[in-house]
Design a protein around this motif. Structure first.
Motif, mmCIF file in Angstrom:
data_model
loop_
_atom_site.group_PDB
_atom_site.id
_atom_site.type_symbol
_atom_site.label_atom_id
_atom_site.label_comp_id
_atom_site.label_asym_id
_atom_site.label_seq_id
_atom_site.Cartn_x
_atom_site.Cartn_y
_atom_site.Cartn_z
ATOM 1 N N ALA A 54 3.934 -6.708 1.149
ATOM 2 C CA ALA A 54 5.140 -6.958 0.363
ATOM 3 C C ALA A 54 4.884 -6.605 -1.096
ATOM 4 C CB ALA A 54 5.539 -8.433 0.469
ATOM 5 N N TRP A 55 5.972 -6.424 -1.815
ATOM 6 C CA TRP A 55 5.910 -6.386 -3.271
ATOM 7 C C TRP A 55 5.717 -7.826 -3.740
ATOM 8 C CZ3 TRP A 55 6.381 -1.675 -5.791
ATOM 9 C CH2 TRP A 55 6.866 -0.600 -5.031
ATOM 10 N N ARG A 56 4.700 -8.076 -4.541
ATOM 11 C CA ARG A 56 4.402 -9.420 -5.020
ATOM 12 C C ARG A 56 4.500 -9.429 -6.538
ATOM 13 N NH1 ARG A 56 -1.159 -8.872 -2.209
ATOM 14 N NH2 ARG A 56 -0.424 -6.727 -2.366
ATOM 15 N N VAL A 57 5.407 -10.234 -7.061
ATOM 16 C CA VAL A 57 5.666 -10.272 -8.494
ATOM 17 C C VAL A 57 5.456 -11.691 -9.010
ATOM 18 C CG1 VAL A 57 7.368 -9.919 -10.318
ATOM 19 C CG2 VAL A 57 7.317 -8.368 -8.347
ATOM 20 N N TYR A 58 4.739 -11.802 -10.128
ATOM 21 C CA TYR A 58 4.442 -13.082 -10.768
ATOM 22 C C TYR A 58 5.081 -13.059 -12.151
ATOM 23 C CZ TYR A 58 0.905 -12.881 -7.094
ATOM 24 O OH TYR A 58 0.258 -12.757 -5.884
ATOM 25 N N ALA A 74 0.813 -1.217 0.000
ATOM 26 C CA ALA A 74 0.000 0.000 0.000
ATOM 27 C C ALA A 74 0.847 1.269 0.000
ATOM 28 C CB ALA A 74 -0.946 -0.015 1.198
ATOM 29 N N ASP A 75 1.945 1.269 0.746
ATOM 30 C CA ASP A 75 2.763 2.478 0.832
ATOM 31 C C ASP A 75 3.935 2.481 -0.144
ATOM 32 O OD1 ASP A 75 4.296 0.533 1.993
ATOM 33 O OD2 ASP A 75 4.463 1.503 3.954
ATOM 34 N N ARG A 76 4.072 1.390 -0.914
ATOM 35 C CA ARG A 76 5.125 1.267 -1.934
ATOM 36 C C ARG A 76 6.518 1.583 -1.371
ATOM 37 N NH1 ARG A 76 2.377 0.962 -7.007
ATOM 38 N NH2 ARG A 76 4.353 1.186 -8.104
ATOM 39 N N ARG A 77 6.744 1.205 -0.128
ATOM 40 C CA ARG A 77 8.034 1.529 0.476
ATOM 41 C C ARG A 77 9.123 0.618 -0.070
ATOM 42 N NH1 ARG A 77 5.715 -1.950 4.127
ATOM 43 N NH2 ARG A 77 7.162 -3.306 5.297
ATOM 44 N N PRO A 78 10.322 1.133 -0.278
ATOM 45 C CA PRO A 78 11.391 0.348 -0.908
ATOM 46 C C PRO A 78 11.912 -0.785 -0.046
ATOM 47 C CG PRO A 78 12.206 2.498 -0.209
ATOM 48 C CD PRO A 78 10.721 2.533 -0.056
ATOM 49 N N GLY A 89 11.741 0.548 -7.469
ATOM 50 C CA GLY A 89 12.412 0.992 -6.254
ATOM 51 C C GLY A 89 12.321 0.018 -5.096
ATOM 52 N N CYS A 90 11.958 -1.239 -5.385
ATOM 53 C CA CYS A 90 11.798 -2.249 -4.318
ATOM 54 C C CYS A 90 13.110 -2.988 -4.123
ATOM 55 C CB CYS A 90 10.673 -3.210 -4.667
ATOM 56 S SG CYS A 90 10.732 -3.877 -6.355
ATOM 57 N N ALA A 91 14.120 -2.242 -3.669
ATOM 58 C CA ALA A 91 15.481 -2.748 -3.772
ATOM 59 C C ALA A 91 16.098 -3.190 -2.461
ATOM 60 C CB ALA A 91 16.373 -1.688 -4.417
ATOM 61 N N THR A 92 15.480 -2.863 -1.327
ATOM 62 C CA THR A 92 16.210 -3.082 -0.072
ATOM 63 C C THR A 92 15.554 -4.080 0.877
ATOM 64 O OG1 THR A 92 15.095 -1.165 0.928
ATOM 65 C CG2 THR A 92 17.205 -0.773 -0.175
ATOM 66 N N GLY A 93 14.365 -4.575 0.568
ATOM 67 C CA GLY A 93 13.708 -5.539 1.445
ATOM 68 C C GLY A 93 14.182 -6.958 1.199
#
Length: 267
Positions: A56-60, A21-25, A114-118
């Motif tokens: 989380a960022w969820r990618v398929y 929801a917050d698109r945090r990196p 920008g989802c680079a640090t989780g």
């Protein structure tokens, strides 16, 4: 709460993405691959397994030879390759190519969103679970993995497909080598300390899927198997090409996957 999906292509690999929801990196990033059975595209897989409620960022990601990357002859050609040589013309190449293209796709996605640090988690269904396991053997940063109806060992899966389609596969030195590479029980040491949860349908082929998953769990420092009562192999209704309403069994799988990622990724 399921967020809106975004679609695109990253380093040649088609994807569906749901952002937190917050698109945090620094939110966890979980990446998965669909089945060759239903759901057999990244969009259909995202609908079947939305990982609902996971922060989380969820990618398929789409598998090679499937979805928008079907060969010219479509699914009929894919099936034909499977009949001609399921190991050397289908399962082996799909697994190898998907694993080889992952690093570039991941880098492109991280730069784009920008989802680079989780922390990184991987998941997949059937052949897609095999890809997740293969990728995890090549990386040291996989913090958790969920393998659904998983192809943990290729050889018993080929035997099960042979029984299903009436094909007696003729193993060769070349296909033996592929089966050895795609034996993640034998290669369990290469998964390191990655926690792996396998989720297997109670009605699935036990020799091909349940027993290898159990053997993998025993070979890992942090492995376990969850069985879903009444579930077979697929996670969606046929044809499994487009997003469809989530089935009862897929919803149960989704809950088990979310719980594992919450436990190990802090999502």
């Amino acid at each position: 709460m399921t967020t809106e999906v975004e679609t695109g292509v990253a380093a040649g690999v088609p994807y569906v993405l749901r952002a937190p929801a917050d698109r945090r990196p620094d939110a966890p990033l979980v990446v998965g691959w669909h089945l060759m059975d239903a759901p057999r595209t990244e969009a259909a897989f995202a609908a079947a397994l939305p990982l609902d409620g996971l922060d989380a960022w969820r990618v398929y990601l789409g598998l090679p030879m499937m979805g928008s990357r079907l060969p010219a002859g479509g699914l009929d050609e894919v099936m034909g390759r499977g009949y001609e040589d399921a190991v050397l013309l289908l399962q082996g190449p799909v697994n190898a190519q998907a694993a080889e293209e992952f690093d570039a796709a991941l880098a492109a996605l991280r730069e784009r969103f920008g989802c680079a640090t989780g922390p990184l988690g991987l998941f997949g269904g059937s052949a897609g679970a095999g890809v997740a396991l293969e990728v995890a053997t090549r990386r040291s940063d996989v913090a958790a993995l969920v393998a659904i109806s998983p192809m943990v060992q290729l050889r018993p899966v080929v035997s099960a497909l042979g029984r299903l389609f009436g094909v007696d596969y003729a193993w060769s030195p070349a296909s033996d080598a592929v089966a050895a590479r795609m034996d993640y029980v034998a290669r369990a040491g290469e998964l390191g300390a990655t926690p792996v949860r396998s989720i297997v349908g109670e009605e699935d082929d036990a020799e091909a899927f349940l027993h290898p998953a159990q053997a993998l769990a025993k070979a890992l420092p942090a492995g376990e198997v969850v069985t879903v009562p009444g579930m077979g192999h697929a996670l969606a209704e046929e044809p499994g090409l487009e997003p469809a309403p989530q089935t009862r069994h897929a919803a149960e799988v989704d809950g088990h996957a979310v719980a594992w990622f919450r436990q190990h990724l802090g999502a």
